[in-house]
Design a protein around this motif. Structure first.
Motif: not given
Length: 606
Positions: A352, A355, A409-411
């Motif tokens: 996060s 990100t 964005d990591s997701t």
């Protein structure tokens, strides 16, 4: 003028005409920054066409994976017997293509050419701070080029671990064919390349800080010089980290250490490596790898700033904001490397953080894009080839940057990581954008380098086919990437799930061949213009910066007499001069940097 600049200027003034250089001194082992710029340019272009040839072979294989092509046997030898590409050479082509285009073309070819050409000319210096160091930098680069290309001629083939050369493929010589001598040559080549880059970067930094002419304050520097200066600083900070990673990798390969290896099995055999981690290598590599994106991009953006302002006939919008954005990009680029490692098992909290910093870098990037658009808005646009490639850079910088929001964005990144979506993103935002900057710079400063003009009509053909072709190649890749098509696969016929994407791959390859063919217009234009192009006048683009005050014919020391002093910033356009004076010509809409303020103000008052 700085204390260091005056003695250098006097020394050169006394040396002029004192010694006529031999052919070897003038064209081969030259210490003149203008000749070294040409050497970088021609070497970079040759490496670029080698890299393009490799990508064409890959596209041929991907479009028609079950066909035979005689070109494989001609170019790949035993790796293309009977017209069939050996799977092992496909990964090698991918590895060396990426290495050549990122390091040898877009880093050295772009920055090496225009930093050398423009830094002394635009800051008002006779030459670089160290001509010998400059020459040494180029020849180390050239040796590195020879080493990386020679790896194609070793028996087991060139490096095959991807351009990022992750362990264990790169750390175990026995892993695959491309892990042997070819991999060692890759590491040697990159080590020499880093040495070259550091010598060049230190020279650029010292020259900008110490050799500016009188009146050339940092806030009067053209944005090109700001971009080259900050790029050199990023290189000095980040390239040693890649050098450290390469040396540790060589120790793992040759001396039995375990920096990047642990619990390795090959064909059931347990190797003795313990305690290392390939993720450590990823951290070291990407600490250079992400700043490398801006080592490639910032010079192209600096070139674009100059060309857009000149050909819009308007002052660049938000000069100080542009400088601030360059500095912000430089800082943030060193703290975002982890977004390349979201699928490596990274702690979610750390993910996060990366990100956040990745999305933060979109702000200064957007500042640059908006400022370019505002500079173009209601300008008196001169749409020559250099200007078209600069506008094309703004386009690809925006479209490629938008997909970076997804990958940052990591997701979201987990879903498209290592698919063709990533290839589409970085080729647009870095590869094509930086190439557009390179082409724009060549078209714009060709008269300064060679004293002749390039053919404008051939330049238009080159631009339009390249612009349409680039989007034709990389725009569809976003969609096949979102469909899950993985990168670096030699063919997809083994997976029925991807059968519906076969025609898209053929379309991409057709656009790739057309775009590669368009570069032949550029090659012909470049070579023929050197010998037969229309002779250039001193300031063909009616530009403000100091390089256009030097004679068309190159001389040692750049200016025949005293170096001009600077009285204003470099973007005084749209200022109509009503009367002719010793400094300005009636009716022209620009005021060069070396025109004193008082005379011009008196003229405007009249």
């Amino acid at each position: 003028m700085s204390v260091a600049a005056q003695p250098l200027a006097n020394d050169h003034a006394h040396e002029e005409g004192h010694h006529e250089p031999t052919f070897i001194e003038k064209y081969i082992f030259s210490t003149d920054h203008k000749m070294i710029a040409k050497q970088y340019l021609i070497s970079g272009l040759i490496m670029g066409f080698i890299g393009i040839a490799m990508s064409m072979l890959m596209r041929l294989q991907l479009a028609w994976p079950n066909e035979t092509f005689w070109i494989y046997e001609v170019l790949l030898g035993r790796f293309g017997e009977d017209g069939v590409m050996d799977p092992s050479i496909y990964l090698a082509l991918s590895t060396i293509h990426g290495t050549i285009m990122i390091f040898y073309v877009l880093t050295a070819g772009l920055s090496g050419t225009f930093s050398n050409l423009l830094i002394p000319l635009q800051i008002g210096a006779r030459d670089m701070a160290s001509g010998f160091m400059n020459m040494l930098s180029f020849w180390l680069f050239f040796i590195s080029c020879v080493v990386i290309v020679s790896s194609f001629f070793v028996e087991a083939g060139p490096a095959s671990a991807g351009w990022t050369v992750y362990p264990p493929l790169s750390a175990l010589p026995q892993a695959i064919g491309g892990s042997g001598l070819g991999m060692t040559l890759w590491l040697v080549a990159i080590t020499i390349f880093v040495a070259s880059s550091l010598l060049g970067s230190l020279n650029y930094i010292v020259t900008v800080l110490n050799l500016r002419t009188q009146g050339m304050t940092m806030t009067r520097l053209p944005l090109t010089i700001w971009a080259f200066f900050v790029t050199a600083i990023i290189g000095v900070v980040s390239f040693p980290v890649l050098l450290a990673a390469g040396l540790l990798l060589l120790m793992d390969r040759s001396f039995g250490t375990s920096f990047f290896l642990s619990d390795i099995y090959i064909q059931g055999e347990v190797l003795s490596y313990q305690g290392g981690s390939p993720v450590l290598y990823e951290h070291l590599f990407w600490f250079l790898g992400h700043p490398e994106v801006y080592i490639v991009l910032l010079p192209a953006l600096g070139i674009t700033s100059e060309i857009i302002a000149t050909n819009s006939r308007k002052p660049i919008f938000g000069y100080r904001a542009m400088i601030a954005s360059i500095l912000a990009i430089a800082f943030l680029s060193t703290v975002v490397w982890g977004h390349h490692m979201f699928v490596s098992g990274m702690n979610p909290f750390l993910g996060s953080v990366f990100t956040f910093t990745t999305l933060l870098i979109a702000i200064p990037s957007a500042v640059k894009a908006f400022n370019y658009i505002t500079t173009l808005w209601k300008g008196n646009l001169q749409l020559n080839p250099g200007m078209l490639f600069s506008i094309g850079l703004v386009s690809t910088f925006i479209t490629g940057g938008l997909t970076g929001i997804i990958l940052g964005d990591s997701t979201l990144d987990i879903n498209v990581h290592d698919t063709y979506f990533v290839i589409a993103h970085f080729h647009l935002v870095m590869g094509i954008s930086a190439l557009y900057g390179l082409f724009a710079g060549i078209y714009h400063w060709f008269p300064k380098m060679f004293g002749r003009m390039m053919n404008k009509n051939l330049g238009y053909v080159h631009f339009w086919i390249t612009a349409v072709g680039a989007y034709g190649i990389f725009f569809p890749m976003h969609f096949i990437g979102m469909a899950g098509l993985p990168r670096r696969y030699y063919k997809f016929t083994e997976f029925p799930y991807f059968d519906d994407l076969a025609n898209t791959n053929i379309l991409i390859s057709v656009f790739a061949f057309i775009t590669a063919g368009a570069q032949l217009f550029f090659v012909y234009n470049f070579i023929s213009s050197i010998f037969y192009g229309k002779k250039a006048e001193q300031n063909p683009w009616k530009s403000n910066t100091l390089e256009w005050t030097t004679p068309v014919k190159h001389i040692h020391g750049n200016w025949p007499g005293e170096i001009p002093h600077v009285h204003r910033w470099s973007y005084d356009y749209s200022k109509l001069n009503k009367e002719e004076t010793d400094y300005v010509i009636a009716g022209q809409d620009f005021v060069p940097q070396n025109v004193p303020l008082q005379e011009h103000e008196e003229e405007m008052d009249d």
